[in-house]
Design an enzyme around this catalytic site. Structure first.
Site, PDB file in Angstrom:
ATOM      1  N   ILE A 179       4.007  -5.886  18.654  1.00 16.07           N
ATOM      2  CA  ILE A 179       4.673  -6.235  19.213  1.00 16.07           C
ATOM      3  C   ILE A 179       5.814  -7.242  18.709  1.00 16.07           C
ATOM      4  O   ILE A 179       6.181  -8.083  19.483  1.00 16.07           O
ATOM      5  CB  ILE A 179       3.664  -7.234  20.191  1.00 16.07           C
ATOM      6  CG1 ILE A 179       3.004  -7.823  19.790  1.00 16.07           C
ATOM      7  CG2 ILE A 179       2.926  -5.784  21.170  1.00 16.07           C
ATOM      8  CD1 ILE A 179       1.821  -8.949  20.276  1.00 16.07           C
ATOM      9  N   GLY A 202       7.901 -11.003  11.843  1.00 17.05           N
ATOM     10  CA  GLY A 202       8.946 -11.632  11.211  1.00 17.05           C
ATOM     11  C   GLY A 202       8.782 -11.595   9.357  1.00 17.05           C
ATOM     12  O   GLY A 202       8.671 -10.490   8.911  1.00 17.05           O
ATOM     13  N   ALA A 203       9.560 -12.293   8.740  1.00 13.01           N
ATOM     14  CA  ALA A 203       9.606 -12.944   7.560  1.00 13.01           C
ATOM     15  C   ALA A 203       8.293 -12.555   6.507  1.00 13.01           C
ATOM     16  O   ALA A 203       8.111 -12.366   5.574  1.00 13.01           O
ATOM     17  CB  ALA A 203      10.128 -13.759   7.254  1.00 13.01           C
ATOM     18  N   TYR A 204       7.118 -12.928   7.485  1.00  9.82           N
ATOM     19  CA  TYR A 204       5.822 -13.245   7.140  1.00  9.82           C
ATOM     20  C   TYR A 204       4.334 -12.276   7.368  1.00  9.82           C
ATOM     21  O   TYR A 204       3.552 -12.752   6.982  1.00  9.82           O
ATOM     22  CB  TYR A 204       5.586 -15.016   7.588  1.00  9.82           C
ATOM     23  CG  TYR A 204       6.484 -15.808   6.651  1.00  9.82           C
ATOM     24  CD1 TYR A 204       5.914 -15.717   5.278  1.00  9.82           C
ATOM     25  CD2 TYR A 204       7.258 -16.370   7.706  1.00  9.82           C
ATOM     26  CE1 TYR A 204       6.926 -17.597   4.605  1.00  9.82           C
ATOM     27  CE2 TYR A 204       7.997 -17.553   6.832  1.00  9.82           C
ATOM     28  CZ  TYR A 204       8.196 -17.329   5.551  1.00  9.82           C
ATOM     29  OH  TYR A 204       9.147 -18.754   5.273  1.00  9.82           O
ATOM     30  N   GLY A 205       5.353 -11.780   8.501  1.00  4.27           N
ATOM     31  CA  GLY A 205       4.547 -10.384   8.864  1.00  4.27           C
ATOM     32  C   GLY A 205       4.497  -9.777  10.055  1.00  4.27           C
ATOM     33  O   GLY A 205       5.489 -10.103  10.287  1.00  4.27           O
ATOM     34  N   VAL A 258       2.926  -8.788  14.197  1.00  4.40           N
ATOM     35  CA  VAL A 258       2.326  -8.641  15.257  1.00  4.40           C
ATOM     36  C   VAL A 258       2.023  -7.510  15.973  1.00  4.40           C
ATOM     37  O   VAL A 258       2.407  -7.761  16.277  1.00  4.40           O
ATOM     38  CB  VAL A 258       3.119 -10.040  16.094  1.00  4.40           C
ATOM     39  CG1 VAL A 258       2.082 -10.340  17.627  1.00  4.40           C
ATOM     40  CG2 VAL A 258       3.964 -11.349  15.486  1.00  4.40           C
ATOM     41  N   LYS A 297      -1.722 -11.694  14.213  1.00  7.48           N
ATOM     42  CA  LYS A 297      -0.115 -11.781  13.557  1.00  7.48           C
ATOM     43  C   LYS A 297      -1.055 -11.427  12.391  1.00  7.48           C
ATOM     44  O   LYS A 297      -2.070 -12.631  11.605  1.00  7.48           O
ATOM     45  CB  LYS A 297       0.502 -12.972  13.686  1.00  7.48           C
ATOM     46  CG  LYS A 297       1.015 -13.631  12.488  1.00  7.48           C
ATOM     47  CD  LYS A 297       1.982 -14.594  12.817  1.00  7.48           C
ATOM     48  CE  LYS A 297       3.757 -14.650  12.603  1.00  7.48           C
ATOM     49  NZ  LYS A 297       4.580 -15.356  13.024  1.00  7.48           N
ATOM     50  N   ASP A 333      10.306 -24.246  12.447  1.00  8.46           N
ATOM     51  CA  ASP A 333      11.504 -23.547  12.865  1.00  8.46           C
ATOM     52  C   ASP A 333      11.613 -23.169  15.236  1.00  8.46           C
ATOM     53  O   ASP A 333      11.296 -22.255  15.178  1.00  8.46           O
ATOM     54  CB  ASP A 333      11.048 -21.840  12.731  1.00  8.46           C
ATOM     55  CG  ASP A 333      11.325 -20.965  12.744  1.00  8.46           C
ATOM     56  OD1 ASP A 333      12.560 -21.339  12.582  1.00  8.46           O
ATOM     57  OD2 ASP A 333      11.147 -19.625  12.287  1.00  8.46           O
TER      58      ASP A 333
END
Length: 505
Positions: A134, A137-140, A142, A157, A275
């Protein structure tokens, strides 16, 4: 030679049935090791066992999967309707008391904590069944997660620990590469992962109407992934940027009030978000905005965070964060700038500084003045607040406490916001809470994830979207503002990754 009474009294027909059953069962289970089915002496004819397999296969075909490491795993993955559910036979779970000890223990191998479902794109971690993606992003990424114990959906996440340790919030950023730590520093230096756990313990105790609740964190020691479970807010982000139909001024005012209260609460807990942007602001069922996604947040000591690294979304970065001076800068002022850009997006549907190239974007943020379009018309008070929030000098930029008192926010004092003392209480965590902040997933979960990848014939991260690399860019907002819908309920992810832009790493 004397024969035992049991053998002498055995019916020849039963003995024949036993031998035929042994041959049939051995043929069906030739790939598995285990006790000989004929050892029980009272097995039913082979058709009884076949009947328990065929119906299950008709309703739910058994997937063909490679055997990975051990027989235990294949038993755990056995589909419904298999011989484990037979009422009779060498592997039955029925009332028969004459089964071999090994066959009797087989059903207990199946775990209720970590398992994998036969449905496509579904992996289970403890009580959470991971479903569709769903957000990302840059870190993983969701994923929608279903809690079987509570019969409730959450947002999970999935983060990379390597990237998290590089960008996650520490009291101070590590020294530049190549430099050494000074002698006689602080008495106790936390290990990187310990720092992450300490901050997670704080995030778990955050309790505010304008901050998304972190439920729990799962960690697989053998994998790079860290799993954060959040409340699911189905209405999704407050806005997608760019947006053809921005909010009316009054709606933007109400949303800003929520953001400021949530931001003040975080700063009170000595956390800077770093952010703030529309896609990280989610709508609750009550219509209030909640701050989400702490992937690049920082915990600080003292009155303010003194930062020296670049993190967040390029189009929402403050001038001091992209400066080449190398000087540290205020974390609180950084959040105010990003909130000012967000407020501009609320009323104009786009960012104040736009360019397809990162260097050109940085130049505009640092040098160009804020320009207000002729349409839609907004009040001079709103323009005044935006200009004060987007002051390029962090020393003179308006602070959160003054934003709360601004005439546009309070309608000239008619709708005052609660004081910091009224809605903020400092969260403190004990060493025990830090220790228990993350639950470890059994190491053999790794085998389950590998099996999922093998089943999909893919050796990449099963949670990583294939198109991620194509969407990643350091420019903003042009190529990065991919979606053009806006308004409430534009989509339904909770804690989506980055849609205006991916956070810079």
């Amino acid at each position: 030679m004397e024969r035992s009474p049991a053998v002498c009294c055995q019916d020849p027909r039963a003995e024949l049935v036993e031998r035929v059953a042994a041959i049939s069962v051995a043929h069906l289970e030739e790939a598995e090791e285990g006790p000989e089915p004929a050892s029980n002496g009272v097995d039913p004819p082979p058709r009884a066992r076949a009947a328990s397999v065929i119906p299950g296969s008709a309703s739910r075909p058994t997937p063909v999967r490679p055997s990975l490491s051990a027989r235990k795993f294949s038993l755990q993955e056995r589909p419904a309707g298999s011989c484990l559910e037979a009422q009779v036979g060498p592997y039955s779970t029925g009332p028969a008391s004459h089964m071999s000890p090994r066959a009797w223990r087989r059903p207990t191998i199946e775990s209720h904590h970590v398992a994998i479902s036969d449905t496509e794109d579904c992996v289970q971690l403890n009580q959470y069944k991971l479903q569709s993606e769903i957000g990302k992003g840059a870190y993983g990424v969701v994923r929608l997660a279903y809690n079987e114990r509570e019969d409730r959906h959450y947002a999970m996440k999935v983060l990379s620990k390597k990237k998290l340790l590089k960008q996650y919030g520490f009291p101070r950023r590590p020294p530049p590469r190549g430099s050494q730590a000074p002698q006689g520093g602080p008495a106790k230096q936390l290990l990187p992962l310990e720092r992450v756990y300490q901050e997670i313990a704080i995030l778990k105790k955050l309790d505010h109407v304008n901050v998304v609740k972190l439920i729990e964190v799962l960690d697989d020691p053998a994998e790079d992934n860290l799993y954060l479970v959040f409340d699911l807010l189905r209405k999704g982000p407050v806005m997608e940027v760019p947006c053809d139909k921005p909010f009316p001024e009054e709606q933007a005012r109400l949303y800003l009030r929520d953001i400021i209260l949530g931001l003040e609460y975080l700063h009170c807990q000595k956390i800077v978000h770093r952010d703030i942007k529309p896609s990280n602001l989610l709508l609750g069922d009550d219509g209030h905005v909640k701050i989400a996604d702490f992937g690049v947040s920082n915990q600080f000591e003292g009155n303010d965070a003194q930062l020296s690294s670049t993190a967040g979304t390029p189009a929402f970065m403050a001038p001091e964060a992209i400066s080449d001076t190398g000087q540290s800068f205020s974390g609180k002022a950084l959040d105010v700038w990003a909130t000012g850009v967000t407020l501009y997006c609320f009323v104009y549907g786009k960012c104040p500084f736009i360019d397809e190239y990162i260097l050109a974007l940085h130049r505009k943020i640092k040098n160009e003045a804020v320009v207000f379009p002729e349409e839609p018309e907004v009040s001079e008070e709103l323009k005044d607040l935006i200009l004060k929030m987007l002051d390029k000098n962090p020393e003179t930029r308006i602070g959160v406490s003054d934003i709360k008192l601004h005439p546009w926010v309070t309608k000239h004092g008619e709708e005052p916001l609660p004081s910091e003392e009224e809605h903020c209480s400092v969260v403190e965590v004990t060493e025990e809470e830090v220790k228990n902040s993350v639950k470890l997933i059994p190491s053999w979960t790794t085998v389950i994830l590998v099996k999922s990848m093998l089943r999909k014939r893919s050796f990449g991260n099963p949670f990583e979207p294939q198109a991620r690399r194509e969407e990643r860019s350091m420019s903003a907002p042009g190529n990065l503002l991919l979606k053009e819908g806006c308004g409430e309920g534009g989509k339904s992810p909770e804690l989506p990754g980055v849609q205006e832009d991916e956070a810079a790493s």
